[in-house]
Design a protein around this motif. Structure first.
Motif, short mmCIF file in Angstrom:
data_model
loop_
_atom_site.label_atom_id
_atom_site.label_comp_id
_atom_site.label_asym_id
_atom_site.label_seq_id
_atom_site.Cartn_x
_atom_site.Cartn_y
_atom_site.Cartn_z
N UNK A 153 1.00 -1.27 0.06
CA UNK A 153 -0.03 -0.04 0.00
C UNK A 153 0.90 1.30 0.00
N UNK A 154 1.81 1.28 0.70
CA UNK A 154 2.79 2.76 0.69
C UNK A 154 3.28 2.78 -0.35
N UNK B 53 11.96 0.08 -0.98
CA UNK B 53 12.22 1.05 0.15
C UNK B 53 10.95 1.05 0.95
N UNK B 54 9.70 0.12 0.58
CA UNK B 54 8.26 0.49 1.27
C UNK B 54 8.05 -0.93 1.97
N UNK B 55 8.88 -1.88 1.78
CA UNK B 55 8.60 -3.34 2.35
C UNK B 55 8.22 -2.93 3.75
N UNK B 56 6.82 -3.67 3.98
CA UNK B 56 6.29 -3.39 5.35
C UNK B 56 7.00 -4.43 6.38
N UNK B 57 6.97 -3.79 7.64
CA UNK B 57 7.82 -4.72 8.61
C UNK B 57 7.02 -5.75 8.91
N UNK B 58 7.57 -7.07 8.98
CA UNK B 58 6.71 -8.18 9.36
C UNK B 58 5.87 -8.16 10.72
N UNK B 59 4.65 -8.74 10.97
CA UNK B 59 4.00 -8.52 12.12
C UNK B 59 4.99 -9.06 13.18
N UNK C 245 10.69 -2.49 13.05
CA UNK C 245 11.12 -1.80 11.98
C UNK C 245 12.14 -1.09 12.17
#
Lengths: 317, 465
Positions: free
Chosen positions: A263-264, A307-313, A317
């Protein structure tokens, strides 16, 4: 018990159920979403719109078929992705273009951009956009001869083409005379499928309802165009409803293969498309910049994604 | 979760909400669930919601596997020819992560050999020929529990293997509250989010008192502040029953039933903890790291019954469903019963099954034979016809990103497949593939039918070595 012994059971990895969606259905949905724009194209530009669209779709499908045969790969024309490319390319061509150029563009889109890079899912830029830019650079004068809607009804059928300037070209030269209503329903010169904003928005609604696309990219794209227009003292409505902003933001920049998956990333990508479009429109030589903007952002997509890879649950981050 | 954080080069440290347990005089019970990421809305096929549990007659033989859950394998304590009784301990292990195994029937041990598990592992197993008398072992007597240590010992002896996501021997879970962990919340997992399965729903409808009693026992002995029972909103009857019992026993100040949105995988431990408490279990960590203990509803009810009767875990309620079985129903079967016998009890097949899945359809294992015994961790048995399986060949990935938005662990399955094909171990480590719990959401939504879970398993194997 003997009955059980003869059972032939399928063993596979979980999960054992599926949503039922497939690529073909998604591509069919995109084609359905393009139907309103196609109808308006026929109303405004007559048989030339029908012919160009048919030529593009036909050439795309045939080149994909031949390509896959020559490369001895499984046949993929059944997933309708080549047809979507064909329609999108035709929609971004001027109505009076000689069909031979359309054939050339379609072959370029499928053979060079799509299949040479590995087929569906592997192309690094959108085939339809790349083909349009290829034609635009190679044949600038043929690609910018515009005609008003209903030109085919006019009396001087012998000359066939009544040249007109697009609203964008007129913004560049400092005069806008087309009303908002005309822009909204598409009573203006332009590419076959880009003029009718209403029809394109209907398609947008359909894609959203069917969850084919998420709204981030088109909204960020349009929003950025409007904001920059406002900041630079120009009319945001005219900028949004002319040129290829609607067609490009709804149908081309949202191409799965060449936009970020998260999304980001989608938001950055959409804003980037808007910024490049407006930079070209305001400072560039060419009055239109949507195709170049999408092409450029397509190329940046892998980097935006990294660059925008979301941090895993559960991972800081 | 909303907008994922944009990670640029400089990494900002953010205090996770999980580090503020904020102990106040008032016990805070959540009114509605907190937001969780991803998940899917699978078609809620539950054909057996209204089928009360039926007891299966004792089959002529049972095969009891020496591995009933994650962890070590047990060593058999019996030899061929021995006579065993119901509830007699027949296997145990010195290992910490292992619960003893008890005989589910009375009869004579026929052989102690090995069986091939569906995952390809050879496991020791005890085969017992039943005598049908179901003589109860004299060791079966109610345990005496007054302090945590006695509780751990009792839970271990009961042989309980919990079903709250990871199937661990249950006594490992109360152990979390040892001095290293400050557990203040007990979460009872009644989500049962997998399609088809209704065994937990039946437990909530048939034995709500046991569930509450078991939870209360844990709460009292382990000095836990509050109990949250998470139930999906598709089970309103079950919720109402639990509510009723809670207010009857005047526990509403400390216990609540939380209505979860029906979405898979809400029953997964980490997702459930987030939904119930807004705490985030760290990657590689356990719920106790954030002060939570998760126990399945059926386990909680079993605990209450064990304290009453002393009968260890020897039977299991299993949902038998799927379009190929003649009579879908909930069946209570002895541990070690063969699937072929259960099939017969459910009226056989009405059409030839193409795939037989033990467990739920999202995370279960496909079997190649019906001569396979039920173990403690099983809760479903699904016989799928060829139509239901609908085998479709995978096509090329179109990078639509559906797997990314469906992943409850915020991973990017789309990238994993390429990294696995390239054997790029560094790349796999970078994307934290170990956080994957194989819930199957990515593969479920994939329009290209990519076997993403398989790729993720391969990725885990690659970085494991």
């Amino acid at each position: 018990m003997d009955n059980n012994k003869s059972l032939r059971l399928l063993v596979s990895s979980s999960p054992h159920i599926h949503s039922g969606e497939n690529t073909t259905v998604i591509m069919q949905d995109v084609l359905i979403a393009l139907v309103p724009a196609a109808l308006m194209a026929v109303v405004y530009f007559g048989w030339r719109a029908v012919m160009l669209t048919a030529v593009c779709v036909g050439t795309c499908v045939v080149s994909e078929y031949i390509c896959r045969r020559v490369m001895r790969r499984s046949q993929t024309i059944g997933d309708f992705s080549a047809a979507v490319t064909g329609v999108l390319l035709a929609f971004s061509l001027p109505p009076t273009l000689n069909p031979l150029y359309a054939v050339l563009g379609s072959v370029f889109a499928i053979v060079v951009v799509k299949q040479m890079f590995g087929g569906i899912g592997m192309n690094f830029v959108n085939p339809a956009i790349a083909a349009r830019v290829f034609l635009l650079i190679s044949f600038p004068s043929q690609m910018s001869r515009w005609s008003m809607p209903f030109f085919y009804l006019s009396n001087n059928a012998g000359t066939d083409v009544v040249s007109t300037a697009t609203p964008l070209a007129r913004i560049a030269s400092g005069s806008v005379d087309t009303s908002y209503m005309d822009l909204f329903i598409g009573m203006r010169g332009g590419c076959i499928g880009e003029t009718c904003v209403l029809a394109l928005l209907l398609g947008f609604g359909y894609l959203l309802v069917r969850r084919v696309i998420t709204p981030e990219i088109p909204l960020c794209f349009m929003g950025t165009v409007a904001v920059i227009a406002l900041l630079s003292g120009q009319n945001p409505m005219v900028h949004l409803m002319s040129g290829g902003v609607m067609l490009g933001s709804i149908f081309m920049s949202t191409d799965y293969v060449t936009c970020p998956v998260n999304r980001a990333g989608k938001i950055i990508y959409g804003i980037g498309c808007g910024v490049v479009t407006m930079t070209i429109r305001i400072f560039g030589v060419s009055p239109e910049g949507v195709s170049y903007a999408i092409l450029l952002m397509n190329i940046l997509t892998p980097h935006i994604e990294t660059l925008t890879l979301s941090a895993p649950f559960g991972k800081e981050a | 979760m909303g907008l994922p954080k944009i990670r640029l080069t400089a990494k900002k440290k953010k205090t996770p909400e999980s580090e503020v347990p904020a102990v106040g005089p008032q016990i805070r019970l959540p009114k509605k669930p907190y937001r969780t990421h991803g998940g899917i809305h699978a078609e809620n096929i539950k054909n057996t919601s209204n089928s009360p549990s039926e007891e299966m007659p004792i089959p002529p033989r049972v095969i009891i596997s020496m591995r009933q859950h994650i962890g070590a394998q047990c060593e058999p304590l019996v030899k061929p020819g021995d006579f065993v009784t119901v509830g007699q301990k027949i296997a145990d292990s010195q290992s910490f992560v292992c619960a003893p195994i008890h005989s589910s029937v009375s009869g004579r041990v026929k052989s102690v050999g090995t069986i091939l598990m569906p995952n390809g592992e050879e496991i020791k197993a005890v085969e017992i020929e039943t005598d049908g008398r179901q003589v109860v072992c004299e060791d079966v007597k109610p345990p005496h529990i007054t302090n945590p240590n006695e509780l751990y010992a009792a839970v271990r002896e009961s042989g309980l293997a919990d079903l709250g996501g990871e199937v661990l021997p249950a006594f490992v879970k109360p152990n979390y509250s040892a001095p290293d962990y400050a557990v203040d919340t007990l979460i009872i997992n009644g989500a049962e989010c997998e399609p088809y399965l209704t065994s937990d729903r039946r437990e909530m409808l048939e034995a709500p008192e046991d569930i509450i009693e078991g939870s209360k026992l844990l709460m009292d002995i382990l000095d836990i502040e509050r109990v949250i029972i998470g139930v999906e909103d598709s089970k309103s009857e079950a919720m109402a029953k639990l509510h009723e019992v809670i207010s009857e026993k005047e526990l509403s100040g400390k216990m609540c039933v939380l209505k979860l949105k029906a979405s898979y995988p809400h029953g997964a431990e980490k997702v459930l903890v987030k939904a119930c408490t807004n705490r985030i279990v760290p990657m590689g960590g356990i719920p106790a790291d954030v002060g939570c203990m998760v126990l399945n509803v059926t386990s909680a009810a079993f605990l209450a019954r064990y304290v009453r009767t002393g009968m260890p875990l020897i039977s299991k309620r299993i949902t038998v469903d799927g379009s190929a079985i003649a009579q879908p129903k909930n069946v209570t079967v002895p541990i070690g019963a063969l699937i072929s016998d259960i099939t017969e009890f459910c009226g056989g097949f009405k059409e030839t099954p193409r795939k037989v899945v033990v467990g739920g359809p999202m995370m279960g294992t496909a079997l190649y034979t019906l001569d396979y015994p039920i173990i403690k961790q099983n809760n479903g048995l699904i016989f799928m016809s060829a139509d239901e399986v609908g085998a479709i060949e995978p096509t090329d990935c179109i990078r639509c990103g559906r797997c990314v938005s469906a992943c409850p662990m915020c991973l990017t399955p789309v990238n994993v497949q390429y990294l696995v094909q390239k054997r790029d171990i560094r790349g796999i480590n970078d994307i934290n593939v170990k956080g994957c719990m194989e819930c199957g959401c990515c593969a479920y939504v994939c329009p290209a039918h990519r076997p993403l879970v398989q790729f993720l398993r391969m990725a885990k194997d690659l970085c494991g070595n």
